[in-house]
Write an enzyme that holds these catalytic residues in place. Sequence first.
Site, short mmCIF file in Angstrom:
data_model
loop_
_atom_site.label_atom_id
_atom_site.label_comp_id
_atom_site.label_asym_id
_atom_site.label_seq_id
_atom_site.Cartn_x
_atom_site.Cartn_y
_atom_site.Cartn_z
N LYS A 104 -13.28 -11.00 4.17
CA LYS A 104 -12.75 -9.67 3.88
C LYS A 104 -11.83 -9.27 5.01
O LYS A 104 -11.92 -9.81 6.13
CB LYS A 104 -13.90 -8.64 3.78
CG LYS A 104 -13.53 -7.41 3.00
CD LYS A 104 -13.67 -7.63 1.50
CE LYS A 104 -13.29 -6.41 0.70
NZ LYS A 104 -13.72 -6.54 -0.71
N GLY A 216 -14.87 7.75 -8.41
CA GLY A 216 -13.69 6.98 -7.98
C GLY A 216 -12.83 6.69 -9.19
O GLY A 216 -13.33 6.17 -10.20
N GLY A 218 -9.70 4.99 -9.05
CA GLY A 218 -8.61 4.14 -8.58
C GLY A 218 -8.51 2.92 -9.48
O GLY A 218 -8.80 3.00 -10.67
N ASN A 219 -8.13 1.80 -8.90
CA ASN A 219 -7.96 0.59 -9.71
C ASN A 219 -9.21 0.30 -10.54
O ASN A 219 -9.16 0.16 -11.75
CB ASN A 219 -7.59 -0.60 -8.81
CG ASN A 219 -7.60 -1.90 -9.61
OD1 ASN A 219 -8.65 -2.38 -10.04
ND2 ASN A 219 -6.44 -2.46 -9.86
N GLY A 221 -12.26 2.10 -10.97
CA GLY A 221 -12.83 3.18 -11.76
C GLY A 221 -12.00 3.52 -12.99
O GLY A 221 -12.53 3.66 -14.08
N TYR A 222 -10.67 3.63 -12.81
CA TYR A 222 -9.82 4.00 -13.94
C TYR A 222 -9.85 2.91 -15.03
O TYR A 222 -10.07 3.21 -16.20
CB TYR A 222 -8.38 4.29 -13.52
CG TYR A 222 -7.49 4.32 -14.74
CD1 TYR A 222 -7.66 5.28 -15.72
CD2 TYR A 222 -6.54 3.31 -14.95
CE1 TYR A 222 -6.90 5.27 -16.89
CE2 TYR A 222 -5.79 3.28 -16.12
CZ TYR A 222 -5.97 4.27 -17.09
OH TYR A 222 -5.25 4.24 -18.24
P1 NAD Z 1 -8.66 2.27 -4.96
O1 NAD Z 1 -8.08 2.60 -3.65
O2 NAD Z 1 -7.75 1.83 -6.07
O3 NAD Z 1 -9.50 3.53 -5.54
C1 NAD Z 1 -10.50 4.17 -4.82
C2 NAD Z 1 -10.86 5.46 -5.53
O4 NAD Z 1 -12.00 6.05 -4.89
C3 NAD Z 1 -9.77 6.53 -5.50
O5 NAD Z 1 -9.73 7.21 -6.73
C4 NAD Z 1 -10.24 7.48 -4.40
O6 NAD Z 1 -9.76 8.82 -4.57
C5 NAD Z 1 -11.74 7.42 -4.60
N1 NAD Z 1 -12.49 7.83 -3.42
C6 NAD Z 1 -12.28 7.53 -2.13
N2 NAD Z 1 -13.19 8.14 -1.35
C7 NAD Z 1 -14.01 8.82 -2.17
C8 NAD Z 1 -15.13 9.65 -1.99
N3 NAD Z 1 -15.61 9.91 -0.77
N4 NAD Z 1 -15.74 10.17 -3.08
C9 NAD Z 1 -15.26 9.94 -4.31
N5 NAD Z 1 -14.20 9.17 -4.55
C10 NAD Z 1 -13.58 8.62 -3.51
O7 NAD Z 1 -9.78 1.17 -4.69
P2 NAD Z 1 -10.43 0.12 -5.71
O8 NAD Z 1 -9.71 -1.16 -5.58
O9 NAD Z 1 -10.59 0.76 -7.04
O10 NAD Z 1 -11.87 -0.10 -5.04
C11 NAD Z 1 -12.99 0.76 -5.26
C12 NAD Z 1 -14.27 0.05 -4.90
O11 NAD Z 1 -14.40 -1.14 -5.71
C13 NAD Z 1 -14.39 -0.43 -3.45
O12 NAD Z 1 -15.73 -0.38 -3.05
C14 NAD Z 1 -13.95 -1.88 -3.54
O13 NAD Z 1 -14.43 -2.67 -2.47
C15 NAD Z 1 -14.59 -2.27 -4.86
N6 NAD Z 1 -14.02 -3.46 -5.50
C16 NAD Z 1 -12.70 -3.55 -5.78
C17 NAD Z 1 -12.20 -4.67 -6.42
C18 NAD Z 1 -10.76 -4.79 -6.83
O14 NAD Z 1 -10.44 -5.76 -7.53
N7 NAD Z 1 -9.88 -3.87 -6.47
C19 NAD Z 1 -13.06 -5.73 -6.76
C20 NAD Z 1 -14.42 -5.61 -6.47
C21 NAD Z 1 -14.89 -4.46 -5.85
#
Ligand code: NAD
Length: 413
Positions: A104, A216, A218-219, A221-222
């Site tokens: 990571k 959340g 973001g990528n 959650g949405y």
């Molecule tokens: P991202 O940056 O696209 O989205 C993060 C979201 O979380 C945003 O909407 C942000 O506003 C929200 N957020 C941040 N702090 C917050 C808080 N305190 N309370 C509520 N919401 C909050 O990131 P992502 O890529 O969607 O990653 C989200 C999680 O998923 C992380 O834990 C990441 O490690 C995990 N993850 C991501 C992937 C991937 O492919 N991107 C794969 C596996 C796991």
Amino acid sequence: MPNSFLENTIYNFQKAARALQLDKETYEILKIPRLTAEAAIHIKTKNGKIKTFLGYRVQHNDSRGPFKGGIRFSEQASMDEVKALASLMTWKCAVAGVPFGGAKGGIKVNPEKLTQDELEQLSRDYVRTFFKILGPATDIPAPDMNTDSKIMAWMMDEYSHLAHKNTPASFTGKPMEIGGSQGREEATGQGGVYILKELAKAYNLRPEKVTIAIQGFGNVGYHFAELAYKEGFKIIAASDSKGAIVNKDGFAPEKVIEHKEKTGSVLKFPGAKNITNEKMLTEKVDILVPAAIENVITKENADKIKAKAILELANGPTTPDADKILDKKKITVIPDILANAGGVTVSYFEWVQNLQNYYWDKNIVNKKLEEIIQRSFAEVLQTAKVKKVNLRTAAFILAINKVAKAIHLRNHH
Ligand code: NAD
């Protein structure tokens, strides 16, 4: 009890290692990452000033294949956080049977304070700084919090320049035009939806009867929300870092993301009520989906959670204290190393396609993803049944077993 994210992940590892009666040497090998690197990342601001940021890369274990793991841009990034996330990647790849080890990366930065040019410089300098320990057969980064396909494009380009050869397989999560895979952008959410469908089956519920809250937007959650909505599930609450919204009648995720893009937040979405993130976690829903950050389900709120199941799309959202409470309440927790494995699985497909320079259509990607997620879920359920442990410990047992076997077969120390 442990009380930091790193301590929590070590605790979960130790608990499963004990259940597995893992030998002491292998335990020691897996407890400490193989390599931790911390470096200064430099950019030149538009008024000619040099700014320095802390950058991290941690490589946990590569017995099952090259290191793999995302890069996070966040003000909360720290060496301990990256160490925890790197180990989770080792276990996740093993659970999914993806032939990678765990790594990571991160930069301690608030990207919202940077211009596009500064963001690009930051991304490129990260690659220059860690170049020697990265590469398609060594360590392959991907997006994570606050990093996306555009950043992966800059990073892959920088890597290719330094290597004097076009090297698309050096990074995954790239735009499709330069070697990205169909389905990678939404893969983590898609993997979550495949599990959600299995859960609905297990509870004997039709999708339209299943209510969901997502922390959340973001990528991860949405895309999860949108794909679940398309399958007929009812999304009734969602949040971002600014707060949460709830509408018992449900809403269309696409409309919420349009509103968020316009206003900067999900808050004040027409027809929904604004609530706090904390309140949203304890709303009456069937499935609670943390998809933002770590340590949000804790001993302070676990007792108040009303969901039937928690689908951990974020990494490390539940603390061991909370796990105990949730176990007692018979709330099913689908652990991160299973629930969000869709992302690394399609990253693996992207890497394979890059190495072959031969690209698959989306149906093939999703079919292969679904098979892997269903098989992994079934294996974790089976292990939980046989070992009489919860799903988190079962997933760790499964993963540690596979990694330990690889270590023993290679007999390298
Ligand atoms: P991202 O940056 O696209 O989205 C993060 C979201 O979380 C945003 O909407 C942000 O506003 C929200 N957020 C941040 N702090 C917050 C808080 N305190 N309370 C509520 N919401 C909050 O990131 P992502 O890529 O969607 O990653 C989200 C999680 O998923 C992380 O834990 C990441 O490690 C995990 N993850 C991501 C992937 C991937 O492919 N991107 C794969 C596996 C796991």
